[in-house]
Every structure is written in structure tokens, then in C-alpha cells.
Design an enzyme around this catalytic site. Structure first.
Site, mmCIF file in Angstrom:
data_model
loop_
_atom_site.group_PDB
_atom_site.id
_atom_site.type_symbol
_atom_site.label_atom_id
_atom_site.label_comp_id
_atom_site.label_asym_id
_atom_site.label_seq_id
_atom_site.Cartn_x
_atom_site.Cartn_y
_atom_site.Cartn_z
ATOM 1 N N GLY A 10 -18.924 50.237 14.966
ATOM 2 C CA GLY A 10 -19.316 48.852 14.674
ATOM 3 C C GLY A 10 -20.170 48.298 15.799
ATOM 4 N N GLY A 13 -22.509 45.099 15.761
ATOM 5 C CA GLY A 13 -21.957 43.746 15.624
ATOM 6 C C GLY A 13 -22.014 42.980 16.934
ATOM 7 N N ILE A 55 -17.730 54.858 9.218
ATOM 8 C CA ILE A 55 -16.511 55.435 9.800
ATOM 9 C C ILE A 55 -15.630 56.059 8.707
ATOM 10 C CG2 ILE A 55 -16.390 54.018 11.882
ATOM 11 C CD1 ILE A 55 -14.400 52.200 10.302
ATOM 12 N N TYR A 153 -8.051 40.424 5.717
ATOM 13 C CA TYR A 153 -8.447 40.790 7.085
ATOM 14 C C TYR A 153 -7.252 40.687 8.041
ATOM 15 C CZ TYR A 153 -10.951 39.941 11.570
ATOM 16 O OH TYR A 153 -11.395 39.958 12.871
ATOM 17 N N LYS A 157 -5.527 43.640 10.149
ATOM 18 C CA LYS A 157 -5.431 43.618 11.613
ATOM 19 C C LYS A 157 -3.984 43.845 12.065
ATOM 20 C CE LYS A 157 -9.647 43.024 13.053
ATOM 21 N NZ LYS A 157 -10.299 44.121 13.787
HETATM 22 C C1 AKB Z 1 -13.244 35.867 11.944
HETATM 23 O O1 AKB Z 1 -13.535 34.660 11.896
HETATM 24 O O2 AKB Z 1 -12.995 36.567 10.976
HETATM 25 C C2 AKB Z 1 -13.165 36.502 13.313
HETATM 26 C C3 AKB Z 1 -11.766 36.452 13.851
HETATM 27 C C4 AKB Z 1 -11.186 35.177 14.300
HETATM 28 O O3 AKB Z 1 -11.134 37.466 13.911
HETATM 29 N N1 AKB Z 1 -14.061 35.844 14.222
#
Ligand code: AKB
Length: 337
Positions: A10, A13, A55, A153, A157
Site C-alpha cells: 500500500g 497511499g 497483495i 473496516y 482492523k
Molecule cells: C479512516 O478514516 O478510515 C482512517 C482511519 C481513522 O482509520 N483515516
């Protein structure tokens, strides 16, 4: 003989951009990168090999495995929070399967060259899930509190933090005497990051950097969250310094493998005020987007980063005022000059 290198996924980025520049200033170790997109100038000149690919492509990872001795991995590739809500299955593939691929890659590397591989993983405040108005979540949150993310997300994580810890511990236990196969997994839960040099895309903390960069270019900006929205932020240079501080810290000093860090917790309105101080003509309005507002409302207003400060001396160099006065405004002015 394979060439010893640092691998960054990545890499095109925002964090990758800043990391490559810092590595090129401070370390003589050659850098190999993977990203779907080509690196922006001047980054290609700062790395020794740039792979354009995914990846999820195991052939690509095997090709790198065969050519390079990877001692350290910064696994930055991910779909950010807003984008992941639109394409959750793709987000899961990239964010989780991609991370699993890289952890396996790290383990194979460690086994083949006979010493542990440092694996840095950028986690996020998205790993939390709180409700605004819930008094139990009003204090700065410790790493172990409110671990119930509401976004794809955030789920990715949080799970990958556990996956990394599994790779670190499982193989440590299997090879009690021989540490050669080990993955030395270390992770930071980043707050929203603000860079003067790049603009993020696909995240939900993006309103802060977008507001500043729009004002610097004399463009109007409609902020997608309410003025009273408050989450933790940090400057990109401090985030990169924290990554180095954690990865350089002696293992015996670390009491956990995932750490909160933070620098300041402004509301969107406070950011607007600081932007107006530098750019009095700035055209800033508020047009809250219900879905993005719900995402930031599920993130903590502040995190407790005492473990990072105690274990590896994490100390941001910028507070909110100095971030604007000494870093953002002067550097952004140069960028758009
Ligand atoms: C997002 O906004 O998705 C990222 C984060 C806070 O992980 N910047």
C-alpha cells in the site's frame, strides 16, 4: 543470495508516501514496494523496486519471496472506512485476506532466513465502537475497551490485530528454543492523520485534511460531519515517528502488541477556526452525511495512550496549535505555491 530489504505494501497511499520519504532520509536499507497504483513522484527514485500489483496475488508474493530477504514489513495496504462500507466484500478480501497473506509471507521469510521478521500493522480508532451519549465511553478509551466496531473496516482492523498477535504468539510457543520462524507483530491504532503533503481518499476522518487543503487552494468546502464532531487526530510526521519508535523499541519493553496513540482531539468547528485564522476568506459550510456521521460517531472522542508513552516513549511533537502554525500552514502554503 537474496538482497535484504524492507517491504511496504500500500506504498502509494498517504502513510506509504511519508514513510518512504522518511526511510530514504534515515535508513540505508533498500525498500521494495507493492501497490495497485504507481508511486507518485519523487517516490520511484527513492525505492529500489516498485511492484505494481495486488497483495491478493500470491504469485507476486512468491516472486518477492524468491528474490528478496525481507527483514521488515510495513503492511499499509487497506481500503479505508468509508470506501469499505460501499464494497464490504472487497474490503474484507483486501483488509483481511491480504493481511493473512502478508503474515504467512512474513512467517515463510523468517523461516527461510533464520531470524524474526518485524511486521508493522496500522490499526485504527475504527476498531472501537461507541455510542455518542453513552457516558461509559466519555473518558479516553484504553485499548481493551469498547472493542465492538460498527464498520467493515473497523471489524477488519480489530480482527487483524488478533491475527497478528496469533502469528506472533503461536509460532513463539511452537519454537520455544528456535525463534527463527517468528513474526514480531507490532501495531498502532492510528487516530485520523493529517498530512500537509498528501490528501487522503476513502476515509471518514478525511474531513479535517480536506478542509485545510481546500482552503489553501481557495476552494469552497462542505464538511460532511457536524461542527461538534470530535475524534482524535495527529500529524503525519508524528505518526511516522511513532511507527519508528515502536518498531525500534526493545521487545522486552513492550507490554502489548497493539498501542493507542494520540496528539489532539479537536471538534470539526475548532479545525474550521484554525483554518480561518490562516485563510480568513475560506468558504466552509456543513452538509453532514448521515452514514459518514454515524461512522465517526462510533469512534472514541479520545483514546488513552499511556501504554505507548510508558513502553516506548511515544511523544508527539505537535499539539493542535503548533501542528497548524509550524507544520500544516507553512508546508501546505509551499505545496500550493
Ligand atoms: C479512516 O478514516 O478510515 C482512517 C482511519 C481513522 O482509520 N483515516
Amino acid at each position: 543470495m537474496r538482497q535484504p530489504v524492507v517491504l511496504i505494501t500500500g506504498a502509494a497511499g498517504e502513510i506509504g508516501h511519508a514513510l518512504i520519504e522518511r526511510l530514504s532520509e534515515h535508513s540505508g536499507v533498500p525498500v521494495v514496494t507493492i501497490d495497485l497504483a504507481a508511486l507518485d513522484e519523487p517516490l520511484p527514485r527513492l525505492v529500489s523496486r516498485e511492484f505494481t500489483g495486488s497483495i491478493l496475488d500470491r504469485n507476486l508474493l512468491e516472486n518477492i519471496q524468491a528474490k528478496y530477504q525481507v527483514d521488515r514489513i510495513y503492511h499499509l495496504a487497506a481500503l479505508l472506512s468509508t470506501r469499505s462500507e460501499f464494497t464490504p466484500v472487497t474490503a474484507h478480501e483486501v483488509n483481511v485476506t491480504g493481511t493473512l497473506n502478508l503474515l504467512e509471507f512474513a512467517m515463510q521469510q523468517a523461516r527461510s532466513h533464520g531470524h524474526p521478521v518485524m511486521f508493522f500493522y496500522p490499526s485504527s480508532i475504527a476498531a472501537y465502537g461507541v455510542r455518542r451519549g453513552d457516558e461509559r465511553a466519555e473518558h479516553p478509551l484504553l485499548e481493551g475497551e469498547f472493542n465492538c466496531p460498527t464498520t467493515m473496516y473497523g471489524c477488519n482492523k480489530l480482527y487483524c490485530e488478533h491475527l497478528g498477535a496469533y502469528y506472533a504468539n503461536h509460532y513463539k510457543q511452537l519454537d520455544a528454543e528456535d525463534h527463527s520462524g517468528r513474526v514480531d507483530f507490532r501495531s498502532i491504532r492510528f487516530p485520523g492523520l493529517i498530512s500537509a503533503l498528501t490528501v487522503p481518499s476513502g476515509g471518514t476522518s478525511d474531513y479535517a485534511p480536506e478542509m485545510i487543503h481546500a482552503a489553501a487552494q481557495s476552494q469552497p468546502y462542505a464538511c460532511f460531519v457536524r461542527p461538534d464532531t470530535r475524534i482524535p487526530f495527529m500529524t503525519m510526521p508524528d505518526a511516522i515517528s511513532a511507527m519508528f519508535a515502536l518498531t525500534e523499541a526493545p521487545a522486552e519493553k513492550l507490554t502489548q502488541c497493539v498501542y493507542n496513540i494520540s496528539a489532539f482531539n479537536p471538534t470539526a468547528e475548532t479545525i474550521e477556526e484554525l483554518v480561518r485564522k490562516a485563510y480568513p476568506e475560506a468558504e466552509i459550510t456543513y452538509e453532514p452525511d448521515a452514514r459518514r456521521q454515524a461512522i465517526v460517531d462510533s469512534w472514541p472522542q479520545a483514546v488513552d495512550d499511556r501504554a505507548a508513552r510508558g513502553d516506548w516513549d511515544m511523544l508527539p511533537s505537535y499539539d493542535l496549535e503548533s501542528a497548524f502554525a509550524e507544520y500544516l500552514i507553512p508546508t501546505i502554503a509551499q505545496r500550493y505555491a
